[in-house]
Design a protein around this motif. Structure first.
Motif, short mmCIF file in Angstrom:
data_model
loop_
_atom_site.label_atom_id
_atom_site.label_comp_id
_atom_site.label_asym_id
_atom_site.label_seq_id
_atom_site.Cartn_x
_atom_site.Cartn_y
_atom_site.Cartn_z
N GLU A 27 0.82 -1.22 0.00
CA GLU A 27 0.00 0.00 0.00
C GLU A 27 0.85 1.26 0.00
N PHE A 28 1.98 1.21 0.72
CA PHE A 28 2.78 2.43 0.87
C PHE A 28 4.10 2.33 0.12
N GLY A 29 4.20 1.47 -0.89
CA GLY A 29 5.42 1.34 -1.66
C GLY A 29 5.22 1.70 -3.11
N SER A 30 6.10 1.15 -3.94
CA SER A 30 6.03 1.42 -5.37
C SER A 30 5.78 0.15 -6.17
N HIS A 31 5.59 -0.95 -5.46
CA HIS A 31 5.30 -2.21 -6.13
C HIS A 31 3.80 -2.49 -6.04
N PHE A 32 3.20 -2.82 -7.18
CA PHE A 32 1.76 -3.09 -7.18
C PHE A 32 1.44 -4.06 -8.32
N THR A 33 0.21 -4.45 -8.38
CA THR A 33 -0.24 -5.39 -9.40
C THR A 33 -1.44 -4.82 -10.13
N GLY A 34 -1.71 -5.32 -11.31
CA GLY A 34 -2.84 -4.86 -12.08
C GLY A 34 -3.18 -5.80 -13.22
N LEU A 35 -4.36 -5.57 -13.77
CA LEU A 35 -4.84 -6.38 -14.90
C LEU A 35 -4.87 -5.52 -16.17
N ILE A 36 -4.38 -6.08 -17.24
CA ILE A 36 -4.45 -5.37 -18.52
C ILE A 36 -5.88 -5.42 -19.03
N SER A 37 -6.51 -4.25 -19.13
CA SER A 37 -7.91 -4.22 -19.57
C SER A 37 -8.03 -3.96 -21.07
N ARG A 38 -6.97 -3.37 -21.65
CA ARG A 38 -7.02 -3.09 -23.09
C ARG A 38 -5.60 -2.88 -23.62
N MET A 39 -5.39 -3.24 -24.88
CA MET A 39 -4.08 -3.06 -25.51
C MET A 39 -4.25 -2.39 -26.87
N ASN A 40 -3.26 -1.57 -27.22
CA ASN A 40 -3.24 -0.91 -28.52
C ASN A 40 -1.84 -1.10 -29.11
N PRO A 41 -1.60 -2.22 -29.80
CA PRO A 41 -0.26 -2.50 -30.33
C PRO A 41 0.24 -1.42 -31.27
N ALA A 42 -0.66 -0.82 -32.07
CA ALA A 42 -0.22 0.20 -33.02
C ALA A 42 0.33 1.42 -32.28
N GLY A 43 -0.30 1.77 -31.20
CA GLY A 43 0.18 2.92 -30.42
C GLY A 43 1.14 2.53 -29.33
N ARG A 44 1.43 1.20 -29.23
CA ARG A 44 2.32 0.65 -28.20
C ARG A 44 1.83 1.03 -26.79
N LEU A 45 0.51 0.95 -26.61
CA LEU A 45 -0.10 1.34 -25.35
C LEU A 45 -0.85 0.17 -24.73
N GLU A 119 10.41 7.20 -5.35
CA GLU A 119 10.96 8.49 -4.92
C GLU A 119 9.85 9.46 -4.57
N THR A 120 8.82 9.49 -5.39
CA THR A 120 7.70 10.40 -5.11
C THR A 120 6.98 10.03 -3.82
N VAL A 121 6.78 8.72 -3.62
CA VAL A 121 6.14 8.26 -2.40
C VAL A 121 6.99 8.59 -1.18
N LYS A 122 8.29 8.44 -1.31
CA LYS A 122 9.19 8.79 -0.21
C LYS A 122 9.07 10.28 0.14
N MET A 123 9.09 11.12 -0.89
CA MET A 123 8.94 12.56 -0.65
C MET A 123 7.59 12.88 -0.03
N ALA A 124 6.56 12.18 -0.52
CA ALA A 124 5.23 12.40 0.04
C ALA A 124 5.18 11.99 1.51
N GLY A 125 5.86 10.87 1.83
CA GLY A 125 5.90 10.42 3.22
C GLY A 125 6.59 11.43 4.12
N GLU A 126 7.70 12.00 3.64
CA GLU A 126 8.40 13.02 4.42
C GLU A 126 7.53 14.25 4.60
N LEU A 127 6.83 14.63 3.53
CA LEU A 127 5.93 15.77 3.62
C LEU A 127 4.79 15.50 4.60
N VAL A 128 4.28 14.27 4.59
CA VAL A 128 3.21 13.91 5.51
C VAL A 128 3.68 14.01 6.96
N GLU A 129 4.91 13.57 7.22
CA GLU A 129 5.45 13.67 8.58
C GLU A 129 5.53 15.13 9.03
#
Length: 231
Positions: A27-45, A119-129
């Motif tokens: 929850e408080f890191g940078s590692h997460f999981t997700g499901l690919i809901s759509r792909m656009n090979p032409a746009g590489r998205l 890095e952003t989460v770390k900065m946000a954590g410091e700001l929260v403190e």
């Protein structure tokens, strides 16, 4: 056919459950999981659905790498092109190569890791403190002012009660003074009437005992030359 349907439901439900579990774990890191809901090979998205709350810290062009459970050692990189509360739009530069390397397609369940997000989460954590410390100090200050305001109201009530008592005492003294003046006035009026009656009595006696200075009275005829004969 029924068995195939049951297997389809099981394999589609399990990744969703795992996604939530992994998201809670990181929850408080940078590692997460997700499901690919759509792909656009032409746009590489590819559009990824996730319930990871920290995706709100993603910025456009942040780097992210991803891999599957089946091939954890084979990873690919991408850049964040956009995000919403539940979706990430990721651009994969080597799209076809990554499809073969990571073996992903629409509906695939992937792991994601981002050093920029970390890095952003770390900065946000410091700001929260810092904000929490400021909030605590401000809460203490607010509570002190609240006590002062409450004390001010109590002081005003105490002063009002004290001066109400003084006002009542003053009003009683005022009425006593007025009553005393009225009594003095009635007493003086009685003395005045007594004095007036005595004065009238004395004047009556004086009139009764008044002594005449001349026994003879001069009539008008003795003063009018037309009424008497000169010799």
């Amino acid at each position: 056919m029924a068995k195939l349907l049951i297997l389809f439901i099981i394999f589609n439900v399990i990744p969703v459950y795992s996604q939530s579990t992994e998201s809670d774990k990181h929850e408080f890191g940078s590692h997460f999981t997700g499901l690919i809901s759509r792909m656009n090979p032409a746009g590489r998205l590819m559009r990824v659905r996730t319930d990871f709350n920290n995706i709100k810290f993603f910025n456009r062009k942040d780097r992210v790498e991803f891999w599957s459970d089946s091939y954890p050692g084979q990873k690919c990189d991408g850049l964040i092109e956009g995000r919403t509360n539940d979706y990430l739009l990721i651009k994969v530069s080597q799209f076809e190569s990554c499809v073969r390397k990571v073996h992903f397609t629409t509906g695939s369940y992937l792991h994601f890791e981002s050093p920029d997000l970390a890095e952003t989460v770390k900065m946000a954590g410091e700001l929260v403190e810092v904000l929490q410390k400021k909030r605590l100090a401000m809460q203490v200050k607010k509570d002190r002012h609240q006590r002062e305001l409450t004390g001010h109201i109590e002081k005003v009530d105490a002063i009002n009660k004290r001066y109400e008592i003084l006002r009542q005492k003053l009003e009683i003294e005022w009425q006593k003074e007025l009553s005393a003046l009225e009594e003095d006035k009635a007493h003086i009026f009685m003395e005045f009437k007594n004095s007036e009656a005595r004065l009238n009595e004395i004047d009556t006696k004086l009139e009764s005992y008044r002594i005449e200075d001349h026994n003879l009275k001069l009539d008008r005829w003795s003063l009018d030359p037309a009424l008497y004969i000169k010799k």
